[in-house]
Design an enzyme around this catalytic site. Structure first.
Site, short mmCIF file in Angstrom:
data_model
loop_
_atom_site.label_atom_id
_atom_site.label_comp_id
_atom_site.label_asym_id
_atom_site.label_seq_id
_atom_site.Cartn_x
_atom_site.Cartn_y
_atom_site.Cartn_z
N TYR A 18 39.92 48.58 40.07
CA TYR A 18 38.76 47.73 39.78
C TYR A 18 38.94 46.30 40.31
O TYR A 18 38.18 45.82 41.15
CB TYR A 18 38.51 47.76 38.27
CG TYR A 18 37.56 46.74 37.72
CD1 TYR A 18 36.32 46.51 38.32
CD2 TYR A 18 37.87 46.01 36.57
CE1 TYR A 18 35.44 45.58 37.80
CE2 TYR A 18 37.00 45.10 36.03
CZ TYR A 18 35.78 44.88 36.65
OH TYR A 18 34.91 43.97 36.12
N ASN A 98 56.46 52.95 35.52
CA ASN A 98 55.41 52.65 36.50
C ASN A 98 55.22 51.14 36.68
O ASN A 98 55.02 50.67 37.80
CB ASN A 98 54.09 53.29 36.07
CG ASN A 98 53.06 53.24 37.17
OD1 ASN A 98 53.27 53.78 38.26
ND2 ASN A 98 51.95 52.57 36.92
N TYR A 147 52.67 47.98 27.00
CA TYR A 147 51.94 47.47 28.16
C TYR A 147 52.24 45.98 28.35
O TYR A 147 52.66 45.54 29.42
CB TYR A 147 50.43 47.71 27.99
CG TYR A 147 49.61 46.92 28.97
CD1 TYR A 147 49.65 47.23 30.33
CD2 TYR A 147 48.84 45.83 28.56
CE1 TYR A 147 48.94 46.48 31.25
CE2 TYR A 147 48.13 45.08 29.47
CZ TYR A 147 48.18 45.41 30.81
OH TYR A 147 47.48 44.65 31.71
N PHE A 175 42.34 37.45 31.24
CA PHE A 175 41.67 37.74 29.97
C PHE A 175 40.76 38.96 30.24
O PHE A 175 41.21 39.88 30.90
CB PHE A 175 41.03 36.46 29.42
CG PHE A 175 42.11 35.59 28.80
CD1 PHE A 175 43.12 35.02 29.59
CD2 PHE A 175 42.20 35.42 27.43
CE1 PHE A 175 44.17 34.30 29.02
CE2 PHE A 175 43.23 34.69 26.85
CZ PHE A 175 44.22 34.14 27.65
#
Ligand code: UDP
Length: 330
Positions: A18, A98, A147, A175
């Site tokens: 994205y 990853n 994460y 953000f």
């Protein structure tokens, strides 16, 4: 802006995702030559011009070295990563492999071939559950999920690589990236979708109510407040960061947000106003790990790199996202 004689080449990892695909378009618009590496685990092949797409995994250090030798790059923008907080709680080993392991492979290939400039996709999740808002860069690392921890680890690795080898880098702590390319060329399409604005569009399209995760937070209307930053403005921050590094600036870390927060209910109202349609929704229990408010203090980015949000209004975010969603819904 790079002129045609001195075109700089930028490697974009995760350029089929994205934020990556939006940044690739803007780099090309700004006159850069771009090469994308993406393993297409989540990226979309159709989001990238096939002539610049190289499909392989960043763990493959030798493939990266070969690419840097064949197509020398002036800098790297490193987006490729897994991004789901919930999944990271269940499968931390996958996230560290990853997000950290593959990053280390990339940095090793860069050092072996003398590529010394990197912009890194970091996140507000490095701050965890901050007590104060807006958030400035000097708040301590306090991630509350694997994460966020994986991004902290990479930021720290980069600090040591700068010290040892002069690998200059900018960490951009995002953000809530949202919106779509104003020309509709790239936008948000995750699978599965977990992000608020695309889910609100889905609720309009299907008639199935979206869950509003909690209305008893200590915020003006009780729903969570977030800093929604247009993906084109976010992409622009990467270009300014690359330019600063190529101009000799030292390593740095910046928040990327508008400085204005909107609640979930305010976003729903903005979607209703832009689309002219009701968003079916219902109040549901809180989602684990959601801080009440996350708003960036982005003064450092504005004063150091001259960045300014151009599409800072919530209606710009929603209308570009809605155009893209309509174009891509069957
Ligand atoms: N949210 C919600 N319902 C949803 C998805 C998200 O109420 O189905 C809320 C979520 O609690 C958060 C905000 O919308 O306060 C933005 O969530 P998103 O997942 O888009 O981004 P995050 O803030 O988690 O990075």
């Amino acid at each position: 802006m790079a002129s045609s004689q001195q075109k700089k080449r930028i490697l974009v990892t995760g350029g089929a995702g994205y934020i990556g695909s939006n940044t690739v378009l803007q780099l090309a618009d700004a006159g850069y030559e771009v090469v994308v590496v993406d393993n297409l685990s989540y990226g979309r092949r159709e989001a990238v011009d096939p002539r610049i797409l190289r499909v392989f995994d960043l763990h493959d250090t030798e493939a990266l070295v070969a690419l840097f030798q064949a197509e020398p790059c002036d800098a790297v923008i490193h987006f490729a990563a897994f991004i789901s907080v919930g999944e990271s709680m269940k499968l931390p080993e996958i996230y560290f492999d990853n997000n950290v392991g593959a990053s280390l492979s990339l940095f090793t290939a860069m050092l072996r071939t003398g590529v010394k400039h990197l912009v890194f996709s970091s996140t507000a999740a490095v701050y965890g559950l901050p007590e104060s808002s807006p958030i400035s860069e000097d708040l301590p690392y306090a991630p509350i999920n694997p994460y966020g921890e994986s991004k902290v680890m990479v930021e720290k690795i980069l600090g040591w690589l700068d010290r040892a080898h002069g690998l200059r880098h900018v960490c951009l702590r995002y953000f809530n990236a949202s919106g779509a390319d104003p020309e509709g060329r790239a936008g948000e399409m995750h699978n599965p979708e977990t992000h608020l604005i695309p889910l609100l569009f889905r609720a309009i399209q299907t008639g199935k109510p979206v869950d509003v995760f909690g209305d008893d937070y200590p915020t003006p209307d009780g729903t969570c407040v977030r800093d929604y930053i247009h993906v084109s403005d976010l992409a622009q921050a990467h270009i300014l960061a690359v330019e600063s590094l190529l101009g000799g600036a030292p390593s740095n870390k910046f928040n990327v947000g508008t400085g204005t927060g909107f609640s979930v209910l305010e976003v729903i109202r903005a979607v209703e106003s832009v689309t002219g349609k009701q968003v079916p929704h219902r109040i549901s229990p809180r989602r684990a790990g959601d801080p009440p408010a996350l708003v960036a203090d982005s003064n450092k980015l504005q004063s150091t790199l001259g960045w300014k949000p151009r599409l800072g209004e919530l209606k710009d975010i929603v209308s570009t996202a809605w155009n893209f969603a309509q174009k891509h819904s069957k």
